[in-house]
Design a protein around this motif. Structure first.
Motif, mmCIF file in Angstrom:
data_model
loop_
_atom_site.group_PDB
_atom_site.id
_atom_site.type_symbol
_atom_site.label_atom_id
_atom_site.label_comp_id
_atom_site.label_asym_id
_atom_site.label_seq_id
_atom_site.Cartn_x
_atom_site.Cartn_y
_atom_site.Cartn_z
ATOM 1 N N TYR A 1 18.779 38.008 43.440
ATOM 2 C CA TYR A 1 19.034 38.507 42.091
ATOM 3 C C TYR A 1 18.441 39.908 41.995
ATOM 4 C CZ TYR A 1 19.870 33.602 41.015
ATOM 5 O OH TYR A 1 20.355 32.313 41.001
ATOM 6 N N VAL A 2 19.242 40.859 41.511
ATOM 7 C CA VAL A 2 18.771 42.238 41.361
ATOM 8 C C VAL A 2 18.943 42.642 39.907
ATOM 9 C CG1 VAL A 2 19.010 44.620 42.131
ATOM 10 C CG2 VAL A 2 19.495 42.749 43.731
ATOM 11 N N SER A 3 17.853 43.104 39.309
ATOM 12 C CA SER A 3 17.924 43.570 37.924
ATOM 13 C C SER A 3 17.320 44.963 37.818
ATOM 14 C CB SER A 3 17.219 42.597 36.979
ATOM 15 O OG SER A 3 15.885 42.410 37.377
ATOM 16 N N LYS A 4 17.635 45.619 36.725
ATOM 17 C CA LYS A 4 17.150 46.970 36.459
ATOM 18 C C LYS A 4 16.591 46.988 35.045
ATOM 19 C CE LYS A 4 19.049 51.597 35.759
ATOM 20 N NZ LYS A 4 20.288 52.374 35.763
ATOM 21 N N VAL A 5 15.339 47.434 34.921
ATOM 22 C CA VAL A 5 14.706 47.503 33.604
ATOM 23 C C VAL A 5 14.028 48.857 33.438
ATOM 24 C CG1 VAL A 5 14.358 45.017 33.368
ATOM 25 C CG2 VAL A 5 12.606 46.385 34.461
ATOM 26 N N SER A 6 13.840 49.230 32.190
ATOM 27 C CA SER A 6 13.190 50.497 31.879
ATOM 28 C C SER A 6 11.701 50.417 32.200
ATOM 29 C CB SER A 6 13.377 50.831 30.403
ATOM 30 O OG SER A 6 12.632 51.981 30.075
ATOM 31 N N ALA A 7 11.161 51.505 32.716
ATOM 32 C CA ALA A 7 9.733 51.584 33.021
ATOM 33 C C ALA A 7 9.006 52.497 32.047
ATOM 34 C CB ALA A 7 9.538 52.080 34.449
ATOM 35 N N ASN A 8 9.699 52.914 30.998
ATOM 36 C CA ASN A 8 9.129 53.895 30.064
ATOM 37 C C ASN A 8 7.858 53.423 29.368
ATOM 38 O OD1 ASN A 8 11.006 55.878 30.591
ATOM 39 N ND2 ASN A 8 12.431 55.121 29.037
ATOM 40 N N ASN A 9 7.750 52.171 28.997
ATOM 41 C CA ASN A 9 6.609 51.688 28.224
ATOM 42 C C ASN A 9 5.521 51.047 29.075
ATOM 43 O OD1 ASN A 9 7.782 52.555 25.829
ATOM 44 N ND2 ASN A 9 8.953 50.663 25.642
ATOM 45 N N ILE A 10 5.593 51.181 30.380
ATOM 46 C CA ILE A 10 4.600 50.564 31.261
ATOM 47 C C ILE A 10 3.482 51.573 31.517
ATOM 48 C CG2 ILE A 10 4.171 49.571 33.530
ATOM 49 C CD1 ILE A 10 7.088 48.648 33.512
ATOM 50 N N ARG A 11 2.281 51.196 31.123
ATOM 51 C CA ARG A 11 1.127 52.092 31.317
ATOM 52 C C ARG A 11 0.397 51.773 32.609
ATOM 53 N NH1 ARG A 11 -0.660 52.157 25.055
ATOM 54 N NH2 ARG A 11 1.212 53.246 24.413
ATOM 55 N N ASP A 12 0.230 50.502 32.891
ATOM 56 C CA ASP A 12 -0.481 50.084 34.095
ATOM 57 C C ASP A 12 0.455 49.178 34.905
ATOM 58 O OD1 ASP A 12 -2.099 48.887 36.041
ATOM 59 O OD2 ASP A 12 -3.851 48.829 34.715
ATOM 60 N N LYS A 13 1.025 49.739 35.954
ATOM 61 C CA LYS A 13 2.008 49.000 36.756
ATOM 62 C C LYS A 13 1.421 47.723 37.344
ATOM 63 C CE LYS A 13 4.420 53.209 38.013
ATOM 64 N NZ LYS A 13 4.670 54.184 39.069
ATOM 65 N N ASN A 14 0.201 47.815 37.877
ATOM 66 C CA ASN A 14 -0.415 46.635 38.499
ATOM 67 C C ASN A 14 -0.579 45.498 37.504
ATOM 68 O OD1 ASN A 14 -0.726 47.555 41.171
ATOM 69 N ND2 ASN A 14 -2.521 48.741 40.581
ATOM 70 N N LYS A 15 -1.086 45.795 36.313
ATOM 71 C CA LYS A 15 -1.271 44.750 35.301
ATOM 72 C C LYS A 15 0.064 44.179 34.851
ATOM 73 C CE LYS A 15 -5.701 46.139 33.372
ATOM 74 N NZ LYS A 15 -6.407 46.652 32.197
ATOM 75 N N PHE A 16 1.048 45.042 34.690
ATOM 76 C CA PHE A 16 2.373 44.600 34.265
ATOM 77 C C PHE A 16 2.984 43.649 35.286
ATOM 78 C CE2 PHE A 16 6.974 45.004 33.783
ATOM 79 C CZ PHE A 16 7.116 44.777 32.417
ATOM 80 N N ILE A 17 2.904 44.011 36.550
ATOM 81 C CA ILE A 17 3.481 43.171 37.606
ATOM 82 C C ILE A 17 2.670 41.895 37.772
ATOM 83 C CG2 ILE A 17 4.020 43.068 40.081
ATOM 84 C CD1 ILE A 17 4.658 46.115 39.821
ATOM 85 N N GLU A 18 1.353 41.984 37.646
ATOM 86 C CA GLU A 18 0.507 40.788 37.725
ATOM 87 C C GLU A 18 0.865 39.811 36.607
ATOM 88 O OE1 GLU A 18 -1.921 38.295 39.531
ATOM 89 O OE2 GLU A 18 -1.979 40.367 40.252
ATOM 90 N N TYR A 19 1.071 40.323 35.407
ATOM 91 C CA TYR A 19 1.474 39.470 34.284
ATOM 92 C C TYR A 19 2.833 38.823 34.575
ATOM 93 C CZ TYR A 19 3.215 37.920 29.802
ATOM 94 O OH TYR A 19 3.755 37.158 28.806
ATOM 95 N N ASP A 20 3.782 39.616 35.053
ATOM 96 C CA ASP A 20 5.103 39.069 35.366
ATOM 97 C C ASP A 20 5.005 38.007 36.456
ATOM 98 O OD1 ASP A 20 8.176 39.269 35.264
ATOM 99 O OD2 ASP A 20 7.672 39.457 37.396
#
Length: 188
Positions: free
Chosen positions: A90-109
């Motif tokens: 599965y391949v998706s595309k999402v906006s990264a405009n509102n992401i401040r901390d990539k590591n925390k965002f990906i860890e949460y996901d």
């Protein structure tokens, strides 16, 4: 009688060893040539298919031995499924405009995604990688003993491209080819 003696002198131990070495070298060269030709003819038999998103922005090349085909499903950019290997991508595309901390965002996901599965094992940490010159994050885990989930977050411009591989390692374990598959990725 004299010719016979000359012929006997020709077949000295030195000459026999030299002839044997030449015969062995010819056999070795012939075997190497046959192996080289077999390797290249086998490689030519394995073909690849490139799958492209509707927008033409994303393309991924996979070996035909996995027998993937395009599937329409939801809002994904690309969905590939294989009935033969019981795997999907599965391949998706999402906006990264509102992401401040990539590591925390990906860890949460990651935590949120994993919570939806039962019987999970071998959960990896998040690795930072470079794929085709782009910043990427990767984590993976196993569930139900044979299902291997490998998730890649690739950042390009103001977007994140998420690649979610669900691989049934009990049927056809393509997990060892992930680097090859991800290196075939093209993002326009």
């Amino acid at each position: 009688m004299e010719n016979f003696i000359v012929n006997q002198k020709f077949l000295t131990k030195k000459h026999i060893i030299l002839i044997t070495i030449i015969v062995v070298l010819v056999i070795v060269v012939a075997l190497l040539f046959v192996l080289y030709m077999h390797k290249h003819s086998s490689a030519a038999l394995v073909s690849n298919t490139t799958f492209t998103s509707k927008s033409g922005e994303i393309s991924l090349t996979l070996s035909d031995k996995y027998q993937f085909s395009l599937s329409e499903k939801g809002t994904y950019e690309i969905v590939l499924k294989s009935e033969v290997s019981k795997s999907s991508i599965y391949v998706s595309k999402v906006s990264a405009n509102n992401i401040r901390d990539k590591n925390k965002f990906i860890e949460y996901d990651k935590d949120d995604y994993i919570s939806k599965f039962s019987n999970i094992s071998e959960v990896s940490d998040i690795d930072v990688k470079t794929i085709n010159g782009l910043e990427a994050y990767n984590y993976h885990f196993t569930y139900k003993d044979t299902m291997y989930v490998d998730v890649y977050w690739i950042f390009k411009d103001s977007y994140i491209y998420v690649f979610d591989f669900n691989i049934d390692t009990g049927v056809n374990d393509m997990s060892s080819h992930m680097d090859e598959i991800m290196n075939s990725l093209k993002l326009n």
